[in-house]
Design a protein around this motif. Structure first.
Motif, PDB file in Angstrom:
ATOM      1  N   ALA A  93      44.461  32.978  31.821  1.00 55.99           N
ATOM      2  CA  ALA A  93      44.090  33.283  33.199  1.00 55.99           C
ATOM      3  C   ALA A  93      42.646  33.767  33.220  1.00 55.99           C
ATOM      4  O   ALA A  93      42.170  34.396  32.277  1.00 55.99           O
ATOM      5  N   ARG A  94      41.956  33.457  34.303  1.00 54.93           N
ATOM      6  CA  ARG A  94      40.557  33.853  34.458  1.00 54.93           C
ATOM      7  C   ARG A  94      40.426  34.860  35.589  1.00 54.93           C
ATOM      8  O   ARG A  94      41.016  34.678  36.660  1.00 54.93           O
ATOM      9  N   CYS A  95      39.646  35.919  35.347  1.00 55.42           N
ATOM     10  CA  CYS A  95      39.312  36.861  36.410  1.00 55.42           C
ATOM     11  C   CYS A  95      38.351  36.184  37.379  1.00 55.42           C
ATOM     12  O   CYS A  95      37.368  35.568  36.963  1.00 55.42           O
ATOM     13  N   LYS A  96      38.600  36.333  38.639  1.00 54.69           N
ATOM     14  CA  LYS A  96      37.886  35.578  39.666  1.00 54.69           C
ATOM     15  C   LYS A  96      36.390  35.886  39.638  1.00 54.69           C
ATOM     16  O   LYS A  96      35.978  37.045  39.584  1.00 54.69           O
ATOM     17  N   ASP A  97      35.568  34.805  39.667  1.00 51.10           N
ATOM     18  CA  ASP A  97      34.102  34.897  39.731  1.00 51.10           C
ATOM     19  C   ASP A  97      33.529  35.759  38.613  1.00 51.10           C
ATOM     20  O   ASP A  97      32.668  36.612  38.850  1.00 51.10           O
ATOM     21  N   SER A  98      34.001  35.588  37.416  1.00 52.52           N
ATOM     22  CA  SER A  98      33.493  36.359  36.284  1.00 52.52           C
ATOM     23  C   SER A  98      33.625  35.518  35.023  1.00 52.52           C
ATOM     24  O   SER A  98      34.141  34.402  35.048  1.00 52.52           O
ATOM     25  N   GLY A  99      33.165  36.063  33.915  1.00 54.41           N
ATOM     26  CA  GLY A  99      33.281  35.395  32.631  1.00 54.41           C
ATOM     27  C   GLY A  99      34.383  35.947  31.763  1.00 54.41           C
ATOM     28  O   GLY A  99      34.362  35.747  30.546  1.00 54.41           O
ATOM     29  N   MET A 100      35.371  36.613  32.349  1.00 57.62           N
ATOM     30  CA  MET A 100      36.464  37.242  31.612  1.00 57.62           C
ATOM     31  C   MET A 100      37.688  36.337  31.621  1.00 57.62           C
ATOM     32  O   MET A 100      38.110  35.853  32.687  1.00 57.62           O
ATOM     33  N   LEU A 101      38.261  36.114  30.432  1.00 65.31           N
ATOM     34  CA  LEU A 101      39.487  35.347  30.270  1.00 65.31           C
ATOM     35  C   LEU A 101      40.541  36.239  29.641  1.00 65.31           C
ATOM     36  O   LEU A 101      40.267  36.937  28.658  1.00 65.31           O
ATOM     37  N   LEU A 102      41.764  36.209  30.205  1.00 67.35           N
ATOM     38  CA  LEU A 102      42.899  36.969  29.688  1.00 67.35           C
ATOM     39  C   LEU A 102      43.970  35.984  29.237  1.00 67.35           C
ATOM     40  O   LEU A 102      44.190  34.948  29.881  1.00 67.35           O
ATOM     41  N   THR A 103      44.653  36.306  28.157  1.00 66.02           N
ATOM     42  CA  THR A 103      45.643  35.390  27.597  1.00 66.02           C
ATOM     43  C   THR A 103      46.964  36.112  27.359  1.00 66.02           C
ATOM     44  O   THR A 103      47.002  37.329  27.152  1.00 66.02           O
ATOM     45  N   ALA A 104      48.024  35.330  27.415  1.00 71.44           N
ATOM     46  CA  ALA A 104      49.345  35.747  26.938  1.00 71.44           C
ATOM     47  C   ALA A 104      49.624  34.944  25.680  1.00 71.44           C
ATOM     48  O   ALA A 104      49.511  33.711  25.684  1.00 71.44           O
ATOM     49  N   ASN A 105      49.938  35.610  24.617  1.00 71.27           N
ATOM     50  CA  ASN A 105      49.982  34.949  23.313  1.00 71.27           C
ATOM     51  C   ASN A 105      51.066  35.563  22.436  1.00 71.27           C
ATOM     52  O   ASN A 105      51.652  36.604  22.765  1.00 71.27           O
ATOM     53  N   GLU A 106      51.299  34.907  21.337  1.00 69.24           N
ATOM     54  CA  GLU A 106      52.164  35.467  20.314  1.00 69.24           C
ATOM     55  C   GLU A 106      51.424  36.614  19.620  1.00 69.24           C
ATOM     56  O   GLU A 106      50.209  36.600  19.484  1.00 69.24           O
ATOM     57  N   GLY A 107      52.179  37.600  19.192  1.00 68.00           N
ATOM     58  CA  GLY A 107      51.555  38.761  18.592  1.00 68.00           C
ATOM     59  C   GLY A 107      51.616  39.960  19.506  1.00 68.00           C
ATOM     60  O   GLY A 107      51.935  39.864  20.705  1.00 68.00           O
TER      61      GLY A 107
END
Length: 744
Positions: free
Chosen positions: A381-395
């Motif tokens: 998922a990306r934070c709107k109008d920014s360069g930040m990416l968030l992920t859901a992952n194993e671990g």
């Protein structure tokens, strides 16, 4: 915080398993004292409080207002097989631990402005995917793995309903308030279904029937009943909610069907070429995404291929291979909102499978940047109008990546921009992506906003090269590039700069010429400045004379300071001190050399010709008031009095005043008595002023037999008393008839 990609577009890993060693809580508490000396553990950045799950995270979503992040995950249930010796010694080996499943699925909601976990909630089954229905976290709908749909509010689970078959994806049509759930299997008609849950009416509507293969053995999905190995399914869905609101459904056959929600009919079918594969024999559609205009469509397949389509043509515009052969689960068009500044000149496309995240150009498919974490990815998922990416992952830990050239840091973590800049400037940092020396990162650079870049025709460089460094609301551009672009945009600027430099050179030559007489460049108090400059020159000559007497060596001169030298140094310091600059520039600080105070402090200073012209005596406030009353009552003035010459300014010169035969102006004390006063000729200006004043009521008080007043008598009484014969006044004798009450 580490630099994950050392290319021209750097990617920073803010949090995740690759930034610091994930330690269990019980081990961290046990090694609390020793961990303070661990530099890697001590320098970690915890972007969000408890942004992690016990085992893995399944899905993550960012709210439309950008203040909330919701993610789902689960814990793992372990079974321990301990021997008697291990139980006694309390030592557990990895061979004795068996992972048997997940337990206590959770929902975590973070409030981003506080960088903290707002609440955590448990669910009865594992979450497959979910959507945020409102602009914040208050309304969300969750697709569970036990064939159920849950609607959550801040108070908890609001409503739960069952699905006829297992769902694969979840989409929400805002115009009709319907939740679309693509499902596995076929109905009685041999068609796959997309269930429609209307949230306004609170019931299921007639489902969309999508072709996923029949139940006969001859078709593509032949014999694939629900629960079979090769069961046909509608894998994913997409809604063009920003344009024409067309619905798209991707199937296990590799086709995409478009439906019109107004007529609830199939509009068209996009048939992809069947890609034979040794494992499953065909490429399924695993991801769909419309662009903002609604004319572009990106599809991701189960074999790691991305196709870009224009809805007006059945042929793909571009084919992109992810490289690993895993199914594509996330496709995003990276465009900024209309309310914010533009971060990239051309929209980029983000595609992700479980191994890698790639960002590339949709025009030619050239790679822009990529990031490959150490664990498998489940959602991005990306934070709107920014360069930040968030992920859901194993671990245990969820990942967060920051790409400065994609956009600025979100407002809730704006400090990341400064950290990135410091990492780029530190030459001792092995993760720094620049080879420049410390302190030279932004030397010889020019800061330009997006509007200024468009004026210089440099906007096409945004997000494409490393010539522009994003910072706050603009970019840093190399000074040489800025000058060349400015010269091309404005060809006449070179002539203006040339004439400006020629003028500066001529002015410098004029200042270096030898002049005979030194002039002080001051606006006011020129005489004082010249006097101070003269003292300074005398001090220089006196010092040179002492140097010659000592043999020409400055070190042999005595540094003792006399009174004259102290005054000369004070004069020099005053001329060069900016605190006293207004003394020689502001007219409010002009020294009046004609004043009495200046004459007393400087008796030897001779006033100039201009000052002598100003030496005429000025009238006091009482004299000016009396003169005004005299002019207003010209009719009452006597004709035989000598006229006083006045200037245009209304002032009386001292010479004319003396020639008129008057004495100096002094207060006149008048004693009134019962005897008629003797009329005498006025000799002073004050007497004349007393005669011509307008009648005023008497405000004095009578004490005893006499009244002392400075007010002139009224004209009526003077006229009446003038008719009586004057009485002879005896000097030094008090009259018995001097009682004032007899005249009342």
């Amino acid at each position: 915080m580490k630099l994950s990609n050392h290319s021209s577009v750097p990617v920073y890993t803010i949090s995740g398993s690759s930034t610091s060693r994930p330690l269990p809580e019980w081990l961290a508490r046990k090694r609390k004292r020793s961990l303070k000396n661990d530099a890697e553990y001590a320098n970690r950045i915890e972007l969000l409080q408890d942004f992690e799950f016990e085992e893995a995270s399944q899905c993550v979503r960012v709210s439309d207002d950008g203040d909330w992040v919701m993610s789902t995950g689960a814990r793992v249930l372990y079974a321990f097989q301990l021997s008697h010796m291990a139980a006694c010694t309390r030592q557990v080996k990895m061979a004795d631990v068996l992972r048997v499943g997940t337990y206590k699925p959770q929902i975590h909601t973070h409030y981003l402005p506080h960088l903290s976990l707002s609440y955590a909630r448990h669910t009865t089954s594992l979450n497959t995917t979910f959507l945020l229905l409102s602009s914040d976290y208050s309304k969300s709908i969750h697709l569970q793995s036990d064939r159920s749909i849950e609607i959550h509010t801040p108070a908890g689970c609001h409503y739960t309903t069952r699905l006829p078959r297992y769902g694969r994806d979840l989409q929400y049509d805002r115009r009709s308030a319907e939740t679309l759930i693509p499902a596995v299997g076929i109905n009685e008609n041999g068609m796959g279904e997309v269930f429609r849950l209307n949230l306004e009416h609170g019931r299921y509507m007639k489902a969309y029937e999508v072709d996923v293969g029949g139940d006969d053995l001859s078709s593509v999905g032949g014999g694939a009943l629900q629960g079979g190995i090769n069961t046909g399914a509608v894998n994913t869905a997409a809604v063009a909610e920003e344009s024409h609101n067309l619905l798209a459904f991707g199937t296990s056959l590799g086709t995409v069907e478009f439906w019109d929600p107004r007529s609830r009919r199939r509009a068209a079918t996009l048939q992809q070429s069947v890609l034979e594969n040794s494992f499953d024999g065909r490429a399924e559609i695993s991801a769909l995404q419309f662009d903002r205009s609604g004319l572009g469509l990106a599809t991701g397949s189960s074999t790691g291929l991305i196709h870009l389509y224009d809805l007006r043509s059945p042929k793909p515009l571009l084919k992109k291979d992810q490289g690993y052969g895993y199914p594509i689960h996330t496709i995003l068009y990276l465009t900024s909102g209309a309310s914010s500044r533009r971060q990239v000149a051309e929209p980029k496309i983000l595609s992700a499978d479980k191994r890698i995240i790639k960002i590339w150009d949709p025009q030619d498919g050239s790679p822009w940047t990529s990031v490959e974490p150490a664990v498998d990815l489940n959602c991005v998922a990306r934070c709107k109008d920014s360069g930040m990416l968030l992920t859901a992952n194993e671990g245990r830990q969820q990942h967060s990546f920051f790409i400065p050239q994609l956009g600025p840091a979100p407002k809730w973590c704006s400090f990341l921009d400064n950290l990135v800049e410091e990492m780029a400037e530190d030459v001792n940092d092995p993760h720094s992506f620049t080879s420049q020396k410390a302190g030279e990162v932004y030397d010889n650079h020019k800061f330009l906003t997006t509007a200024q870049l468009e004026q210089l025709n440099l906007s096409h460089l945004i997000g494409t090269t490393s010539l522009l460094r994003p910072y706050m609301h603009g970019y840093f551009v190399a000074q040489r590039l800025y000058e060349e672009a400015k010269l091309i945009a404005d060809p006449f600027v070179w002539e203006e700069e040339r004439s400006k430099r020629i003028k500066e050179k001529i002015d410098n030559e004029r200042e270096s010429r030898i002049r005979g007489n030194k002039k002080v460049a001051v606006k006011v108090n020129r005489r004082l400045a010249e006097k101070m400059l003269e003292r300074q020159e005398k001090a220089g000559r006196r010092k040179a004379k002492r140097v010659l007497e000592k043999g020409g060596d400055d070190d042999m001169v005595d540094d003792s300071i006399g009174d004259n030298d102290m005054q000369e140094r004070e004069a020099t310091s005053i001329l060069g001190d900016p605190r006293f600059a207004k003394l020689f520039q502001d007219t409010d600080f002009t020294i009046d050399e004609t004043s009495r105070e200046f004459q007393m402090l400087n008796p030897s200073t001779k006033p100039t010709v201009e000052d002598q012209q100003k030496l005429q005596r000025r009238l006091t406030a009482v004299e000016e008031e009396a003169l005004e009353e005299t002019n207003s009552s010209i009719s009452g003035a006597s004709d035989d009095e000598p006229e006083i010459t006045t200037k245009a300014t209304g002032r009386i010169s001292s010479s004319s005043y003396k020639k008129s035969g008057h004495r100096s102006q002094q207060p006149q004390v008048q004693i009134s008595s019962s005897r008629a006063p003797h009329r005498t000729k006025d000799r002073s200006f004050g007497d004349r002023a007393d005669r011509v004043k307008v009648d005023r009521p008497s405000t004095g008080t009578v004490v005893g037999e006499r009244e002392i007043t400075f007010a002139p008598e009224r004209k009526g009484k003077k006229a009446a008393n003038a008719e009586k014969p004057p009485r002879k006044k005896t000097e030094g004798r008090r009259s018995a008839s001097g009682n004032v009450f007899r005249q009342m």
